[in-house]
Motif scaffolding. Structure first.
Motif, PDB file in Angstrom:
ATOM      1  N   VAL A 197      46.915  36.817  30.201  1.00 35.73           N
ATOM      2  CA  VAL A 197      45.961  35.928  30.877  1.00 35.73           C
ATOM      3  C   VAL A 197      45.338  36.593  32.107  1.00 35.73           C
ATOM      4  CG1 VAL A 197      45.677  33.678  31.984  1.00 35.73           C
ATOM      5  CG2 VAL A 197      47.255  33.917  30.094  1.00 35.73           C
ATOM      6  N   ALA A 198      46.152  37.379  32.829  1.00 39.72           N
ATOM      7  CA  ALA A 198      45.656  38.034  34.045  1.00 39.72           C
ATOM      8  C   ALA A 198      44.515  39.000  33.718  1.00 39.72           C
ATOM      9  CB  ALA A 198      46.790  38.772  34.748  1.00 39.72           C
ATOM     10  N   ASP A 199      44.585  39.664  32.564  1.00 38.25           N
ATOM     11  CA  ASP A 199      43.521  40.594  32.159  1.00 38.25           C
ATOM     12  C   ASP A 199      42.235  39.830  31.860  1.00 38.25           C
ATOM     13  OD1 ASP A 199      45.176  42.810  32.411  1.00 38.25           O
ATOM     14  OD2 ASP A 199      45.869  42.676  30.321  1.00 38.25           O
ATOM     15  N   THR A 200      42.366  38.705  31.176  1.00 37.65           N
ATOM     16  CA  THR A 200      41.185  37.892  30.882  1.00 37.65           C
ATOM     17  C   THR A 200      40.554  37.390  32.182  1.00 37.65           C
ATOM     18  OG1 THR A 200      42.343  37.178  28.887  1.00 37.65           O
ATOM     19  CG2 THR A 200      40.314  36.028  29.423  1.00 37.65           C
ATOM     20  N   LYS A 201      41.405  37.036  33.148  1.00 32.12           N
ATOM     21  CA  LYS A 201      40.885  36.565  34.445  1.00 32.12           C
ATOM     22  C   LYS A 201      40.022  37.628  35.102  1.00 32.12           C
ATOM     23  CE  LYS A 201      44.445  33.264  35.712  1.00 32.12           C
ATOM     24  NZ  LYS A 201      45.519  32.907  36.630  1.00 32.12           N
ATOM     25  N   ARG A 202      40.514  38.860  35.101  1.00 29.54           N
ATOM     26  CA  ARG A 202      39.743  39.958  35.710  1.00 29.54           C
ATOM     27  C   ARG A 202      38.395  40.113  35.029  1.00 29.54           C
ATOM     28  NH1 ARG A 202      44.613  42.343  36.880  1.00 29.54           N
ATOM     29  NH2 ARG A 202      44.923  43.095  34.760  1.00 29.54           N
ATOM     30  N   LEU A 203      38.410  40.077  33.694  1.00 25.55           N
ATOM     31  CA  LEU A 203      37.161  40.245  32.952  1.00 25.55           C
ATOM     32  C   LEU A 203      36.193  39.085  33.217  1.00 25.55           C
ATOM     33  CD1 LEU A 203      38.581  41.505  29.523  1.00 25.55           C
ATOM     34  CD2 LEU A 203      37.404  42.859  31.266  1.00 25.55           C
TER      35      LEU A 203
END
Ligand code: ADP
Ligand code: ZN
Length: 211
Positions: A197-203
């Motif tokens: 989820v943290a990666d999607t947040k960054r994107l």
């Protein structure tokens, strides 16, 4: 900033709406949450919506357009907002344009159907405040208990596998055409949903900030 979050059910719109709400200090507006609240308090609108929601179908356009019209007039929407789960049909998008709402960006969160089906079976929501969790990807600190308010975490009726399949086909038929609609307006940005989820947040944040 006026944003729309697009994506299949279970793609993680709600989580990303929350990220953006915190980052930009503008309200996130979820037609799904509003409808569930109406259902819980037994209003006429809630009762009308229930049979559609339980079957994984879309609630009639006039109902959700009414919700959005009323909500966008409130004071906290003056500096912008994030629409999570609206529009979901071309007539809803046209209604938003007809209201004179100038959307800046449309963030489309892409996740393949098979991943969504796997994910949805683990999804839990707080009975009290509507916050969402996942038994694998986004665990609460304590099993079955909401971190935010201590409410009980439950599986939504419309997260059962057969309903999920119905919702996905509704998404492909009625909501996906909105990608072309907003692409034509030059507003569409695609975010590939990630395992983490943290990666999607960054994107997502990058998609909002980039020109
Ligand atoms: P998800 O994004 O996981 O599908 P939501 O909480 O956004 O879930 O929506 C739950 C249900 O509420 C939908 O399946 C649909 O029945 C109804 N709903 C929410 N938003 C809309 C909308 N814009 N138009 C029609 N129905 C809607
Ligand atoms: Zn809660």
């Amino acid at each position: 900033m006026k944003l729309i979050l697009l994506g299949a059910p279970g793609a993680g719109k709600g989580t990303q709406a929350e990220t953006l709400c915190n980052a930009l200090s503008i309200p996130a507006i979820s037609t799904g949450n509003t409808l569930r609240e109406a259902l819980k308090s037994g209003t006429e609108m809630g009762l009308r919506a229930k049979s559609y929601m339980d079957a994984g179908k879309l609630v009639p356009d006039d109902v959700v357009i009414g919700i959005i019209k009323e909500r966008l007039q409130q004071d906290d929407c003056k500096n912008g907002f994030i629409l999570d789960g609206f529009p979901r049909t071309i007539p809803q998008a046209e209604a938003l344009d007809a209201m004179g709402v100038q959307i800046d960006r449309v963030i489309d969160i892409e996740v393949a159907d098979d991943k969504i089906i796997a994910r949805m079976s683990g999804r839990r929501v707080c009975e009290a405040c509507g916050a969402s969790y996942h038994m694998e990807y986004l665990k609460p600190a304590k099993d079955g208990v909401c971190d935010k308010c201590g409410g009980a975490l439950v599986q939504r009726k419309d997260d059962h596998p057969d309903t999920v399949k119905a919702r996905l086909s509704v998404y492909h038929e009625q909501t996906e055409p909105l990608k072309a609609y907003y692409e034509k307006q030059g507003k569409l940005r695609i975010v590939e949903g990630q395992e983490d989820v943290a990666d999607t947040k960054r994107l997502t944040l990058a998609a909002v900030e980039a020109e």
